[in-house]
Design a protein around this motif. Structure first.
Motif, mmCIF file in Angstrom:
data_model
loop_
_atom_site.group_PDB
_atom_site.id
_atom_site.type_symbol
_atom_site.label_atom_id
_atom_site.label_comp_id
_atom_site.label_asym_id
_atom_site.label_seq_id
_atom_site.Cartn_x
_atom_site.Cartn_y
_atom_site.Cartn_z
ATOM 1 N N ILE A 191 50.223 39.342 40.917
ATOM 2 C CA ILE A 191 49.536 40.562 40.509
ATOM 3 C C ILE A 191 49.962 41.014 39.117
ATOM 4 C CG2 ILE A 191 49.274 43.020 41.034
ATOM 5 C CD1 ILE A 191 49.360 42.208 44.023
ATOM 6 N N GLY A 192 51.257 40.975 38.850
ATOM 7 C CA GLY A 192 51.739 41.391 37.535
ATOM 8 C C GLY A 192 51.185 40.525 36.420
ATOM 9 N N THR A 193 51.157 39.225 36.652
ATOM 10 C CA THR A 193 50.628 38.295 35.648
ATOM 11 C C THR A 193 49.137 38.543 35.438
ATOM 12 O OG1 THR A 193 52.289 36.656 36.281
ATOM 13 C CG2 THR A 193 50.380 35.847 35.036
ATOM 14 N N LEU A 194 48.406 38.737 36.520
ATOM 15 C CA LEU A 194 46.975 39.040 36.384
ATOM 16 C C LEU A 194 46.765 40.329 35.599
ATOM 17 C CD1 LEU A 194 45.709 38.175 39.973
ATOM 18 C CD2 LEU A 194 45.128 36.974 37.855
ATOM 19 N N ASP A 195 47.572 41.336 35.875
ATOM 20 C CA ASP A 195 47.487 42.603 35.154
ATOM 21 C C ASP A 195 47.710 42.380 33.662
ATOM 22 O OD1 ASP A 195 47.445 45.434 34.698
ATOM 23 O OD2 ASP A 195 49.630 45.483 34.874
ATOM 24 N N GLU A 196 48.705 41.587 33.316
ATOM 25 C CA GLU A 196 49.001 41.311 31.907
ATOM 26 C C GLU A 196 47.863 40.548 31.240
ATOM 27 O OE1 GLU A 196 53.847 41.174 32.472
ATOM 28 O OE2 GLU A 196 52.662 39.376 32.883
ATOM 29 N N VAL A 197 47.349 39.529 31.913
ATOM 30 C CA VAL A 197 46.249 38.732 31.366
ATOM 31 C C VAL A 197 45.028 39.609 31.109
ATOM 32 C CG1 VAL A 197 44.529 36.954 31.973
ATOM 33 C CG2 VAL A 197 46.973 36.509 32.314
ATOM 34 N N PHE A 198 44.646 40.404 32.102
ATOM 35 C CA PHE A 198 43.425 41.193 31.954
ATOM 36 C C PHE A 198 43.598 42.378 31.012
ATOM 37 C CE2 PHE A 198 42.049 38.926 35.860
ATOM 38 C CZ PHE A 198 40.948 38.316 35.278
ATOM 39 N N SER A 199 44.782 42.943 30.936
ATOM 40 C CA SER A 199 45.011 44.006 29.951
ATOM 41 C C SER A 199 44.843 43.455 28.539
ATOM 42 C CB SER A 199 46.412 44.597 30.109
ATOM 43 O OG SER A 199 46.484 45.361 31.270
ATOM 44 N N MET A 200 45.414 42.285 28.295
ATOM 45 C CA MET A 200 45.301 41.686 26.969
ATOM 46 C C MET A 200 43.862 41.286 26.668
ATOM 47 S SD MET A 200 47.649 38.740 25.334
ATOM 48 C CE MET A 200 47.495 38.265 23.614
ATOM 49 N N ALA A 201 43.193 40.682 27.638
ATOM 50 C CA ALA A 201 41.803 40.255 27.436
ATOM 51 C C ALA A 201 40.883 41.458 27.229
ATOM 52 C CB ALA A 201 41.342 39.414 28.620
ATOM 53 N N ALA A 202 41.060 42.494 28.028
ATOM 54 C CA ALA A 202 40.192 43.676 27.903
ATOM 55 C C ALA A 202 40.363 44.346 26.554
ATOM 56 C CB ALA A 202 40.496 44.670 29.036
ATOM 57 N N SER A 203 41.599 44.445 26.076
ATOM 58 C CA SER A 203 41.806 45.084 24.775
ATOM 59 C C SER A 203 41.250 44.221 23.642
ATOM 60 C CB SER A 203 43.278 45.431 24.561
ATOM 61 O OG SER A 203 44.092 44.287 24.558
ATOM 62 N N HIS A 204 41.183 42.915 23.860
ATOM 63 C CA HIS A 204 40.542 42.027 22.876
ATOM 64 C C HIS A 204 39.046 42.293 22.821
ATOM 65 C CE1 HIS A 204 38.778 38.334 21.223
ATOM 66 N NE2 HIS A 204 39.952 38.079 20.677
ATOM 67 N N THR A 205 38.426 42.447 23.987
ATOM 68 C CA THR A 205 36.967 42.640 24.023
ATOM 69 C C THR A 205 36.537 43.914 23.315
ATOM 70 O OG1 THR A 205 36.938 43.803 26.149
ATOM 71 C CG2 THR A 205 36.754 41.407 26.223
#
Length: 178
Positions: free
Chosen positions: A107-121
């Motif tokens: 869950i933590g890794t998914l949170d990190e991945v999607f936080s970074m991806a969302a801020s990129h978008t």
């Protein structure tokens, strides 16, 4: 290059994930890259830090107070950046890095991945996340992303900010494009 590595802090996982993590860490050190990670002394987090340090790489641990007070700080941290919570940790790891590699995690890794991806978008940065798809670990997530893309829930092409690498060689190729 400063590479943030998102990964599991669990110990009881497939040993092949540890082997791939160690290989990545040794390569990062040999290439002179700096590791940015969550600073924990467990699971793949400790494995990547140890492998990088053994090869002479600099390591930056972004360490929440809960990890600090519980005594779970890695001995392989050169530069410690303390933070209050996981939200701060994500922001600081992003600020300290040029690119991210996501090893198997929860869950933590998914949170990190999607936080970074969302801020990129949204345009806050132009850093990529590379899913290191060891033994097909990320295949279900990739299928979900493909499905969201096909249904029109992702603007543009998610591959513009989330790359997929099945091997260390593929990671090397992706990093030359960063």
């Amino acid at each position: 290059m400063k590479i943030v590595v998102y990964c599991s802090a669990n110990r009881n996982i497939d040993p092949d994930f540890f082997s791939a993590t160690e290989e990545l860490g040794h390569w990062m050190a040999a290439e002179g890259h700096t590791l940015v990670f969550g600073g924990c002394n467990m699971g793949l987090m400790e494995c990547i830090a140890k492998a990088c340090k053994q090869g002479g790489a600099m390591t930056i641990g972004v360490i929440p107070s809960k990890v600090e007070t519980s005594g779970r700080v890695s001995d392989f941290v050169d530069v410690e950046i303390p933070c209050d919570n996981l939200s701060d940790r994500k922001d600081l790891m992003l600020a300290q890095s040029d690119v991210a590699i996501a090893l198997p995690g929860g869950i933590g890794t998914l949170d990190e991945v999607f936080s970074m991806a969302a801020s990129h978008t949204i345009g806050y940065h132009h850093k990529k996340v590379i899913l290191y798809n060891v033994k097909g670990f990320w295949n279900p997530l990739i299928a979900a992303l493909d499905d969201l893309q096909a249904k029109g829930f992702i603007r543009g092409d998610y591959h513009d900010y989330i790359a997929i690498a099945d091997t260390l060689e593929a990671i090397k190729e992706l990093l030359t494009a960063c």
